[in-house]
Design an enzyme around this catalytic site. Structure first.
Site, PDB file in Angstrom:
ATOM      1  N   ASP A  31       0.866  -1.191   0.000  1.00 16.89           N
ATOM      2  CA  ASP A  31       0.000   0.000   0.000  1.00 16.89           C
ATOM      3  C   ASP A  31       0.898   1.235   0.000  1.00 16.89           C
ATOM      4  N   ASN A  32       0.413   2.312  -0.578  1.00 10.81           N
ATOM      5  CA  ASN A  32       1.190   3.559  -0.553  1.00 10.81           C
ATOM      6  C   ASN A  32       0.624   4.550   0.468  1.00 10.81           C
ATOM      7  N   SER A  34      -1.983   6.217   0.485  1.00 10.36           N
ATOM      8  CA  SER A  34      -2.604   7.441  -0.043  1.00 10.36           C
ATOM      9  C   SER A  34      -3.979   7.649   0.571  1.00 10.36           C
ATOM     10  N   PHE A  80      -7.049  -4.516  -4.499  1.00 12.07           N
ATOM     11  CA  PHE A  80      -7.925  -3.510  -3.885  1.00 12.07           C
ATOM     12  C   PHE A  80      -7.451  -2.088  -4.172  1.00 12.07           C
ATOM     13  N   SER A 124     -16.976  -2.508  -9.037  1.00 14.57           N
ATOM     14  CA  SER A 124     -18.042  -1.830  -8.305  1.00 14.57           C
ATOM     15  C   SER A 124     -19.342  -1.874  -9.085  1.00 14.57           C
ATOM     16  N   ALA A 125     -20.433  -1.842  -8.354  1.00 18.17           N
ATOM     17  CA  ALA A 125     -21.751  -1.752  -8.990  1.00 18.17           C
ATOM     18  C   ALA A 125     -21.880  -0.464  -9.789  1.00 18.17           C
ATOM     19  N   TYR A 148     -14.702   7.816 -12.145  1.00 19.35           N
ATOM     20  CA  TYR A 148     -14.341   6.688 -11.263  1.00 19.35           C
ATOM     21  C   TYR A 148     -14.887   5.377 -11.833  1.00 19.35           C
ATOM     22  N   LYS A 152     -13.027   1.829 -13.444  1.00 20.61           N
ATOM     23  CA  LYS A 152     -13.305   0.446 -13.023  1.00 20.61           C
ATOM     24  C   LYS A 152     -13.652  -0.407 -14.240  1.00 20.61           C
ATOM     25  N   ASN A 178     -22.869  -1.904  -1.748  1.00 20.79           N
ATOM     26  CA  ASN A 178     -22.473  -0.849  -0.794  1.00 20.79           C
ATOM     27  C   ASN A 178     -21.885  -1.455   0.486  1.00 20.79           C
ATOM     28  N   ARG A 291     -28.999  14.830  -4.280  1.00 22.26           N
ATOM     29  CA  ARG A 291     -27.582  14.980  -4.625  1.00 22.26           C
ATOM     30  C   ARG A 291     -27.431  14.693  -6.123  1.00 22.26           C
ATOM     31  N   ASP A 294     -27.274  11.096  -8.127  1.00 23.72           N
ATOM     32  CA  ASP A 294     -27.826   9.984  -7.346  1.00 23.72           C
ATOM     33  C   ASP A 294     -28.943   9.281  -8.109  1.00 23.72           C
TER      34      ASP A 294
HETATM   35  P1  NAD Z   1      -9.711   2.465   0.495  1.00 21.49           P
HETATM   36  O1  NAD Z   1      -9.374   3.791  -0.060  1.00 21.49           O
HETATM   37  O2  NAD Z   1     -10.025   2.367   1.937  1.00 21.49           O
HETATM   38  O3  NAD Z   1      -8.543   1.424   0.180  1.00 21.49           O
HETATM   39  C1  NAD Z   1      -7.777   1.482  -0.995  1.00 21.49           C
HETATM   40  C2  NAD Z   1      -6.306   1.377  -0.580  1.00 21.49           C
HETATM   41  O4  NAD Z   1      -5.493   1.393  -1.754  1.00 21.49           O
HETATM   42  C3  NAD Z   1      -5.843   2.514   0.320  1.00 21.49           C
HETATM   43  O5  NAD Z   1      -5.222   1.970   1.463  1.00 21.49           O
HETATM   44  C4  NAD Z   1      -4.868   3.312  -0.533  1.00 21.49           C
HETATM   45  O6  NAD Z   1      -3.851   3.889   0.242  1.00 21.49           O
HETATM   46  C5  NAD Z   1      -4.364   2.235  -1.485  1.00 21.49           C
HETATM   47  N1  NAD Z   1      -3.912   2.729  -2.787  1.00 21.49           N
HETATM   48  C6  NAD Z   1      -4.581   3.529  -3.655  1.00 21.49           C
HETATM   49  N2  NAD Z   1      -3.858   3.724  -4.754  1.00 21.49           N
HETATM   50  C7  NAD Z   1      -2.706   3.015  -4.600  1.00 21.49           C
HETATM   51  C8  NAD Z   1      -1.542   2.829  -5.400  1.00 21.49           C
HETATM   52  N3  NAD Z   1      -1.420   3.418  -6.591  1.00 21.49           N
HETATM   53  N4  NAD Z   1      -0.559   2.040  -4.931  1.00 21.49           N
HETATM   54  C9  NAD Z   1      -0.675   1.449  -3.728  1.00 21.49           C
HETATM   55  N5  NAD Z   1      -1.741   1.596  -2.919  1.00 21.49           N
HETATM   56  C10 NAD Z   1      -2.732   2.374  -3.355  1.00 21.49           C
HETATM   57  O7  NAD Z   1     -10.903   1.877  -0.386  1.00 21.49           O
HETATM   58  P2  NAD Z   1     -11.807   0.598  -0.121  1.00 21.49           P
HETATM   59  O8  NAD Z   1     -13.155   1.052   0.256  1.00 21.49           O
HETATM   60  O9  NAD Z   1     -11.071  -0.369   0.748  1.00 21.49           O
HETATM   61  O10 NAD Z   1     -11.905   0.046  -1.594  1.00 21.49           O
HETATM   62  C11 NAD Z   1     -11.039  -0.984  -2.067  1.00 21.49           C
HETATM   63  C12 NAD Z   1     -11.331  -1.224  -3.538  1.00 21.49           C
HETATM   64  O11 NAD Z   1     -12.704  -1.578  -3.695  1.00 21.49           O
HETATM   65  C13 NAD Z   1     -11.112   0.021  -4.410  1.00 21.49           C
HETATM   66  O12 NAD Z   1     -10.528  -0.385  -5.625  1.00 21.49           O
HETATM   67  C14 NAD Z   1     -12.512   0.551  -4.639  1.00 21.49           C
HETATM   68  O13 NAD Z   1     -12.619   1.219  -5.878  1.00 21.49           O
HETATM   69  C15 NAD Z   1     -13.336  -0.727  -4.638  1.00 21.49           C
HETATM   70  N6  NAD Z   1     -14.751  -0.512  -4.235  1.00 21.49           N
HETATM   71  C16 NAD Z   1     -15.032   0.084  -3.037  1.00 21.49           C
HETATM   72  C17 NAD Z   1     -16.363   0.313  -2.673  1.00 21.49           C
HETATM   73  C18 NAD Z   1     -16.706   1.004  -1.376  1.00 21.49           C
HETATM   74  O14 NAD Z   1     -17.841   1.472  -1.243  1.00 21.49           O
HETATM   75  N7  NAD Z   1     -15.820   1.072  -0.399  1.00 21.49           N
HETATM   76  C19 NAD Z   1     -17.397  -0.098  -3.516  1.00 21.49           C
HETATM   77  C20 NAD Z   1     -17.074  -0.724  -4.715  1.00 21.49           C
HETATM   78  C21 NAD Z   1     -15.731  -0.941  -5.060  1.00 21.49           C
HETATM   79  N1  UFG Z   2     -27.112   9.764   1.387  1.00 24.07           N
HETATM   80  C1  UFG Z   2     -27.725  10.770   2.129  1.00 24.07           C
HETATM   81  N2  UFG Z   2     -26.928  11.594   2.869  1.00 24.07           N
HETATM   82  C2  UFG Z   2     -25.568  11.468   2.905  1.00 24.07           C
HETATM   83  C3  UFG Z   2     -24.959  10.442   2.142  1.00 24.07           C
HETATM   84  C4  UFG Z   2     -25.764   9.623   1.386  1.00 24.07           C
HETATM   85  O1  UFG Z   2     -28.940  10.906   2.125  1.00 24.07           O
HETATM   86  O2  UFG Z   2     -24.916  12.267   3.594  1.00 24.07           O
HETATM   87  C5  UFG Z   2     -27.952   8.841   0.620  1.00 24.07           C
HETATM   88  C6  UFG Z   2     -27.711   8.910  -0.879  1.00 24.07           C
HETATM   89  O3  UFG Z   2     -28.490   9.900  -1.486  1.00 24.07           O
HETATM   90  C7  UFG Z   2     -28.108   7.476  -1.312  1.00 24.07           C
HETATM   91  C8  UFG Z   2     -27.715   6.621  -0.097  1.00 24.07           C
HETATM   92  O4  UFG Z   2     -27.632   7.522   1.003  1.00 24.07           O
HETATM   93  O5  UFG Z   2     -29.497   7.391  -1.478  1.00 24.07           O
HETATM   94  C9  UFG Z   2     -26.380   5.917  -0.255  1.00 24.07           C
HETATM   95  O6  UFG Z   2     -25.386   6.873  -0.613  1.00 24.07           O
HETATM   96  P1  UFG Z   2     -23.808   6.507  -0.556  1.00 24.07           P
HETATM   97  O7  UFG Z   2     -23.073   7.737  -0.936  1.00 24.07           O
HETATM   98  O8  UFG Z   2     -23.495   5.874   0.749  1.00 24.07           O
HETATM   99  O9  UFG Z   2     -23.656   5.358  -1.667  1.00 24.07           O
HETATM  100  P2  UFG Z   2     -23.890   5.366  -3.237  1.00 24.07           P
HETATM  101  O10 UFG Z   2     -24.761   4.196  -3.562  1.00 24.07           O
HETATM  102  O11 UFG Z   2     -24.342   6.687  -3.716  1.00 24.07           O
HETATM  103  O12 UFG Z   2     -22.427   5.110  -3.819  1.00 24.07           O
HETATM  104  C10 UFG Z   2     -21.516   4.175  -3.251  1.00 24.07           C
HETATM  105  C11 UFG Z   2     -20.109   4.583  -3.663  1.00 24.07           C
HETATM  106  C12 UFG Z   2     -19.940   4.404  -5.147  1.00 24.07           C
HETATM  107  C13 UFG Z   2     -20.276   2.986  -5.513  1.00 24.07           C
HETATM  108  C14 UFG Z   2     -21.661   2.608  -5.051  1.00 24.07           C
HETATM  109  C15 UFG Z   2     -21.928   1.152  -5.315  1.00 24.07           C
HETATM  110  O13 UFG Z   2     -19.867   5.944  -3.302  1.00 24.07           O
HETATM  111  O14 UFG Z   2     -18.618   4.632  -5.517  1.00 24.07           O
HETATM  112  O15 UFG Z   2     -21.791   2.868  -3.655  1.00 24.07           O
HETATM  113  O16 UFG Z   2     -20.916   0.359  -4.802  1.00 24.07           O
HETATM  114  F1  UFG Z   2     -20.217   2.822  -6.840  1.00 24.07           F
END
Ligand code: NAD
Ligand code: UFG
Length: 333
Positions: A31-32, A34, A80, A124-125, A148, A152, A178, A291, A294
């Site tokens: 991990d970096n 970030s 990831f 991701s969905a 974004y 993906k 989610n 938003r 959405d």
């Molecule tokens: P996160 O940001 O918590 O974790 C991602 C990690 O990757 C971080 O620790 C970050 O430091 C590291 N990273 C990013 N770019 C890098 C690079 N170039 N080199 C090395 N490390 C790097 O995110 P998360 O929620 O754990 O998500 C993990 C994966 O799942 C992501 O690819 C994200 O797009 C995907 N995803 C997440 C969600 C969600 O809602 N959390 C939903 C769908 C898909």
């Molecule tokens: N919402 C609020 N108030 C907030 C935040 C969210 O009312 O402060 C509502 C949104 O309008 C939505 C629901 O809560 O109806 C869920 O919102 P999230 O932002 O938690 O999730 P999303 O489904 O919009 O999106 C997330 C990630 C996307 C990913 C998607 C499916 O942000 O990157 O889930 O994995 F693609």
């Protein structure tokens, strides 16, 4: 198996690390930082009772990734690492393409040159875009509506093309819905930097008194109570989905996609109510405008993962909220 977790100190990767160790695999994390903190490594060591091998660095450093793959005799990669903020990706698309797409290309190059033939990708969905029908199955058209989501989808396509030309390469592409909640220890969880964008971490901060009130983005959607409906999945169920994906990898025909979701939709108001019960705290909220970007409802058809990966989500909404709250309390104290 020996598994490399790119982005393994992040939210989902750190939970998957626990599930993989508990299933008897050896892991190494790159991990970096970030979007994560080195503290996660201490927390993982506490939970697992041993240090987790870790290399700090960017996946765009192909030589570094190659060195890790070789030093740890890696059999499979769980990918990831990536940037995940929809809003930021609209403001800084290049940063997203450079990190997510170039990062994945670098990783794949390192794998090819090290003869590592198995990968599980965190998709991701969001790649489905605006739902044309519900529940969303894997055959749903792919039309992401932000940079974004397009990064993906591009990585999915690169993986599919690679698997097409390399008969030995096995790819399991997981489309998460989610993910929410935390490990039961309360030691690791989702702690976004700055103001949370997503619902659950926002509610957690309101419950913990760090934020005054939740803004509900619209109560005039075509849902049973007017607020947005999503398929929330416990991050530990998601983590178990990765163990199932790993078990399935050798049987994969090449590139295969699975939705990871519960199949159930939950509204914003329902989530607030369950969180209130789980935390014993009031969650003040205010209805504000919708938003931008959405959608009304989004939930998965998880049947393919249920039948082929032999995996299904087991943990309830209450358990998602309880675990999120345990993590939040530990942050507050
Ligand atoms: P996160 O940001 O918590 O974790 C991602 C990690 O990757 C971080 O620790 C970050 O430091 C590291 N990273 C990013 N770019 C890098 C690079 N170039 N080199 C090395 N490390 C790097 O995110 P998360 O929620 O754990 O998500 C993990 C994966 O799942 C992501 O690819 C994200 O797009 C995907 N995803 C997440 C969600 C969600 O809602 N959390 C939903 C769908 C898909
Ligand atoms: N919402 C609020 N108030 C907030 C935040 C969210 O009312 O402060 C509502 C949104 O309008 C939505 C629901 O809560 O109806 C869920 O919102 P999230 O932002 O938690 O999730 P999303 O489904 O919009 O999106 C997330 C990630 C996307 C990913 C998607 C499916 O942000 O990157 O889930 O994995 F693609």
């Amino acid at each position: 198996m020996n598994i490399l977790l790119t982005g393994g100190t992040g939210y989902i990767g750190s939970h998957a690390a626990i599930a993989l160790k508990e299933a008897g695999h050896n892991i190494v994390i790159q991990d970096n930082f970030s979007n994560s903190s080195p503290l996660v490594l201490n927390r993982l060591a506490l939970i697992l009772g041993e240090e987790v091998p870790f290399i700090e660095g960017d996946i765009r450093n192909t030589n570094l990734v190659k060195a890790i793959l070789q030093e740890f005799s890696v059999d499979a990669v769980m990918h990831f690492a990536g940037l995940k903020s929809v809003g930021e990706s609209v403001l800084e698309p290049l940063k997203y393409y450079e990190n997510n797409v170039l990062g994945s290309l670098s990783l794949l190059r390192a794998m090819k040159e090290s003869n590592v033939k198995k990968i599980v990708f965190s998709s991701s969905a969001t790649v489905y875009g605006i739902p044309r029908y519900l529940p969303i199955n894997e055959a749903h058209p792919l039309k992401p509506v932000n940079p974004y989501g397009r990064t993906k989808l591009q990585v999915e396509q690169i993986l599919e093309d690679e698997a097409e030309c390399d008969a030995l390469l096995k790819v399991v592409n997981l489309r998460y819905f989610n993910p929410v909640g935390a490990h039961k220890s309360g030691l690791i969880g989702e702690e976004p930097r700055g103001m949370p964008n997503n619902l659950m971490p926002f509610i957690a901060r309101v419950a913990g008194g760090k934020l005054k009130e939740l803004h509900i983005y619209g109560d005039d959607y075509d849902t049973f109570d007017g607020t947005g409906v999503r398929d929330y999945i416990h991050v530990m169920d998601l983590a178990e989905g990765h163990v199932a994906a790993l078990n399935y990898l050798p049987h994969s025909s090449g590139f295969e996609t699975f939705n990871l979701g519960t199949g159930d939709g939950c509204s914003v108001l329902q989530m607030i109510e369950v969180y209130r019960k789980a935390s014993g705290r009031e969650i003040p909220f205010r209805i504000v405008g919708r938003r931008q970007g959405d959608i009304s409802s989004c939930y998965a058809a998880p049947n393919k993962a249920n039948q082929i990966l032999l995996w299904s989500a087991k943990l309830s909404l209450f358990e998602m909220c309880m675990s999120s709250w345990s993590f939040q309390e530990q942050l507050v104290n």
